[in-house]
Design a protein around this motif. Structure first.
Motif, PDB file in Angstrom:
ATOM      1  N   MET A 245     -33.716  46.796 -20.914  1.00 47.78           N
ATOM      2  CA  MET A 245     -32.836  45.634 -21.191  1.00 47.78           C
ATOM      3  C   MET A 245     -33.743  44.436 -20.354  1.00 47.78           C
ATOM      4  N   THR A 246     -34.015  43.343 -20.940  1.00 49.66           N
ATOM      5  CA  THR A 246     -34.567  42.170 -20.198  1.00 49.66           C
ATOM      6  C   THR A 246     -33.882  41.127 -20.153  1.00 49.66           C
ATOM      7  N   PRO A 247     -34.285  39.983 -19.111  1.00 47.19           N
ATOM      8  CA  PRO A 247     -33.392  38.805 -19.235  1.00 47.19           C
ATOM      9  C   PRO A 247     -33.179  37.980 -20.575  1.00 47.19           C
ATOM     10  N   ALA A 248     -34.431  38.337 -21.467  1.00 51.04           N
ATOM     11  CA  ALA A 248     -34.300  37.688 -22.617  1.00 51.04           C
ATOM     12  C   ALA A 248     -33.041  38.374 -23.487  1.00 51.04           C
ATOM     13  N   ASP A 249     -32.597  39.410 -23.204  1.00 51.45           N
ATOM     14  CA  ASP A 249     -31.707  40.115 -23.806  1.00 51.45           C
ATOM     15  C   ASP A 249     -30.168  39.541 -23.756  1.00 51.45           C
ATOM     16  N   ALA A 250     -30.086  38.629 -22.794  1.00 52.09           N
ATOM     17  CA  ALA A 250     -28.872  38.285 -22.132  1.00 52.09           C
ATOM     18  C   ALA A 250     -27.860  37.710 -23.615  1.00 52.09           C
TER      19      ALA A 250
ATOM     20  N   ASP B  74     -10.421  35.266 -28.332  1.00 51.71           N
ATOM     21  CA  ASP B  74     -10.791  34.095 -29.000  1.00 51.71           C
ATOM     22  C   ASP B  74     -11.490  33.063 -28.370  1.00 51.71           C
ATOM     23  N   HIS B  75     -10.937  32.756 -27.205  1.00 50.47           N
ATOM     24  CA  HIS B  75     -11.277  31.414 -26.329  1.00 50.47           C
ATOM     25  C   HIS B  75     -12.116  31.594 -25.191  1.00 50.47           C
ATOM     26  N   GLN B  76     -11.969  32.763 -24.539  1.00 49.21           N
ATOM     27  CA  GLN B  76     -12.557  32.852 -23.350  1.00 49.21           C
ATOM     28  C   GLN B  76     -13.732  33.990 -23.231  1.00 49.21           C
ATOM     29  N   ALA B  77     -13.472  34.762 -24.023  1.00 50.64           N
ATOM     30  CA  ALA B  77     -14.769  36.005 -23.920  1.00 50.64           C
ATOM     31  C   ALA B  77     -15.961  35.578 -23.983  1.00 50.64           C
ATOM     32  N   GLU B  78     -16.278  34.659 -24.828  1.00 46.59           N
ATOM     33  CA  GLU B  78     -17.659  34.310 -25.269  1.00 46.59           C
ATOM     34  C   GLU B  78     -18.529  33.668 -24.187  1.00 46.59           C
ATOM     35  N   ALA B  79     -17.727  32.918 -23.538  1.00 46.29           N
ATOM     36  CA  ALA B  79     -18.257  31.922 -22.264  1.00 46.29           C
ATOM     37  C   ALA B  79     -18.268  32.940 -21.066  1.00 46.29           C
ATOM     38  N   GLU B  80     -17.347  33.742 -20.926  1.00 46.90           N
ATOM     39  CA  GLU B  80     -17.361  34.602 -19.697  1.00 46.90           C
ATOM     40  C   GLU B  80     -18.408  35.660 -19.884  1.00 46.90           C
ATOM     41  N   ARG B  81     -18.600  36.351 -20.972  1.00 49.95           N
ATOM     42  CA  ARG B  81     -19.658  37.427 -21.170  1.00 49.95           C
ATOM     43  C   ARG B  81     -21.035  36.775 -21.072  1.00 49.95           C
ATOM     44  N   ARG B  82     -21.335  35.670 -21.806  1.00 51.30           N
ATOM     45  CA  ARG B  82     -22.671  34.959 -21.675  1.00 51.30           C
ATOM     46  C   ARG B  82     -22.772  34.686 -20.104  1.00 51.30           C
ATOM     47  N   GLN B  83     -21.821  34.340 -19.269  1.00 46.66           N
ATOM     48  CA  GLN B  83     -22.377  34.065 -17.899  1.00 46.66           C
ATOM     49  C   GLN B  83     -22.355  35.310 -17.240  1.00 46.66           C
ATOM     50  N   ALA B  84     -21.631  36.421 -17.645  1.00 49.60           N
ATOM     51  CA  ALA B  84     -21.839  37.709 -16.872  1.00 49.60           C
ATOM     52  C   ALA B  84     -23.135  38.227 -17.191  1.00 49.60           C
ATOM     53  N   TRP B  85     -23.448  38.375 -18.372  1.00 44.51           N
ATOM     54  CA  TRP B  85     -24.832  38.949 -18.705  1.00 44.51           C
ATOM     55  C   TRP B  85     -25.932  38.247 -18.102  1.00 44.51           C
TER      56      TRP B  85
ATOM     57  N   ALA C 128     -25.999  36.501 -15.615  1.00 50.33           N
ATOM     58  CA  ALA C 128     -25.792  36.806 -13.887  1.00 50.33           C
ATOM     59  C   ALA C 128     -26.716  38.280 -13.776  1.00 50.33           C
ATOM     60  N   ARG C 129     -26.239  39.204 -14.575  1.00 47.33           N
ATOM     61  CA  ARG C 129     -26.550  40.599 -14.227  1.00 47.33           C
ATOM     62  C   ARG C 129     -28.135  40.651 -14.638  1.00 47.33           C
ATOM     63  N   LEU C 130     -28.691  39.900 -15.536  1.00 48.37           N
ATOM     64  CA  LEU C 130     -30.057  40.175 -15.778  1.00 48.37           C
ATOM     65  C   LEU C 130     -30.947  39.305 -15.262  1.00 48.37           C
ATOM     66  N   HIS C 131     -30.600  38.244 -14.264  1.00 52.82           N
ATOM     67  CA  HIS C 131     -31.068  37.531 -13.462  1.00 52.82           C
ATOM     68  C   HIS C 131     -30.961  37.692 -12.166  1.00 52.82           C
ATOM     69  N   PRO C 132     -31.017  39.224 -11.854  1.00 57.55           N
ATOM     70  CA  PRO C 132     -30.660  39.292 -10.346  1.00 57.55           C
ATOM     71  C   PRO C 132     -31.815  39.306  -9.320  1.00 57.55           C
ATOM     72  N   PRO C 133     -31.307  39.382  -7.979  1.00 53.44           N
ATOM     73  CA  PRO C 133     -32.601  39.657  -7.116  1.00 53.44           C
ATOM     74  C   PRO C 133     -33.067  40.969  -7.464  1.00 53.44           C
ATOM     75  N   ALA C 134     -34.362  41.070  -7.368  1.00 57.60           N
ATOM     76  CA  ALA C 134     -35.172  41.848  -7.872  1.00 57.60           C
ATOM     77  C   ALA C 134     -34.698  43.376  -7.132  1.00 57.60           C
ATOM     78  N   LEU C 135     -34.011  43.348  -6.134  1.00 62.10           N
ATOM     79  CA  LEU C 135     -33.645  44.792  -5.482  1.00 62.10           C
ATOM     80  C   LEU C 135     -32.655  45.381  -6.183  1.00 62.10           C
ATOM     81  N   VAL C 136     -31.945  44.840  -7.072  1.00 60.37           N
ATOM     82  CA  VAL C 136     -30.602  45.628  -7.668  1.00 60.37           C
ATOM     83  C   VAL C 136     -31.199  46.565  -8.409  1.00 60.37           C
ATOM     84  N   ALA C 137     -30.671  47.889  -8.451  1.00 58.75           N
ATOM     85  CA  ALA C 137     -31.094  49.198  -8.994  1.00 58.75           C
ATOM     86  C   ALA C 137     -30.470  49.228 -10.262  1.00 58.75           C
TER      87      ALA C 137
END
Ligand SMILES: CC(C)(COP(=O)(O)OP(=O)(O)OC[C@H]1O[C@@H](n2cnc3c(N)ncnc32)[C@H](O)[C@@H]1OP(=O)(O)O)[C@@H](O)C(=O)NCCC(=O)NCCS
Length: 172
Positions: free
Chosen positions: A1-6, A31-42, A44-53
């Motif tokens: 999985m790469t940042p482009a998959d977010a 219906d109203h919150q999950a979409e924005a929350e998941r996009r933000q979360a993914w 953040a997850r896929l653009h981490p400091p490179a040290l995250v394992a």
């Protein structure tokens, strides 16, 4: 999985939650919150400091369509070992063997990286279908407890454990 998959991962995650967690998470959240929350979360997850394992695996078809994904946190717990934080298959493709292949790919990659730890995850008590799937893949289901807050509240969850992930990797 790469940042482009977010974005694709976030969209599949929300579609899967809407299909599987209706009545568990609130309609307002789904219906109203999950979409924005998941996009933000993914993102953040896929653009981490490179040290995250942590890492993710994806299943894609020949056209590049995302069919499913899993997210892994290696060596997460001293007792229970490596941790799978999310596993989702596109709702229209459930039951076609993608979930099993993703779980096997996770177990194989952990073994290849030298892990001799157990593998575990949490599944919602309400999610009887996924519990059946994990049991079919050899999980020990135990330790019912309340989750960390998820979609605004705590939920009863079961721990699913594979004490010998080698068997999961080789499961047929
Ligand atoms: C749970 C999920 C990941 C499983 O993936 P899948 O691709 O649908 O499952 P597979 O087709 O790979 O099933 C693998 C095996 O489990 C079995 N299985 C699947 N669902 C089952 C159930 N409810 N009860 C018993 N066995 C089940 C299948 O029959 C298959 O066994 P077989 O190979 O002997 O025929 C997928 O259905 C999904 O994304 N569900 C919604 C989101 C979710 O609940 N994620 C888990 C969050 S913890």
């Amino acid at each position: 999985m790469t940042p482009a998959d977010a974005d694709a991962v976030a969209a599949l995650h929300v579609a899967s939650w809407r299909g599987a967690y209706r009545g568990v998470f609130t309609d307002d959240y789904l219906d109203h919150q999950a979409e924005a929350e998941r996009r933000q979360a993914w993102h953040a997850r896929l653009h981490p400091p490179a040290l995250v394992a942590d890492w993710g695996v994806v299943a894609q078809d020949d056209t590049g369509r995302l069919l499913g994904f899993a997210w892994v946190v290696p060596d997460h717990d001293p007792t229970w070992g490596d941790y799978i934080d999310n596993l989702h298959v596109a709702p229209d493709l459930k039951g076609g063997g993608i979930g099993r292949r993703l779980m096997q790919a996770v177990a194989q990659r952990l073994l290849t990286s030298g892990s001799q730890r157990p593998l575990y995850l949490w599944v919602l008590d309400a999610n009887t279908a996924a519990r059946g799937f994990y049991e079919r893949l050899g999980a020990e289901v135990r330790d019912l407890q309340l989750s960390d807050p998820l979609a605004g509240r705590q939920h009863p969850v079961w721990r699913c454990v594979w004490r010998d992930p080698q068997r999961l990797a080789a499961h047929d």
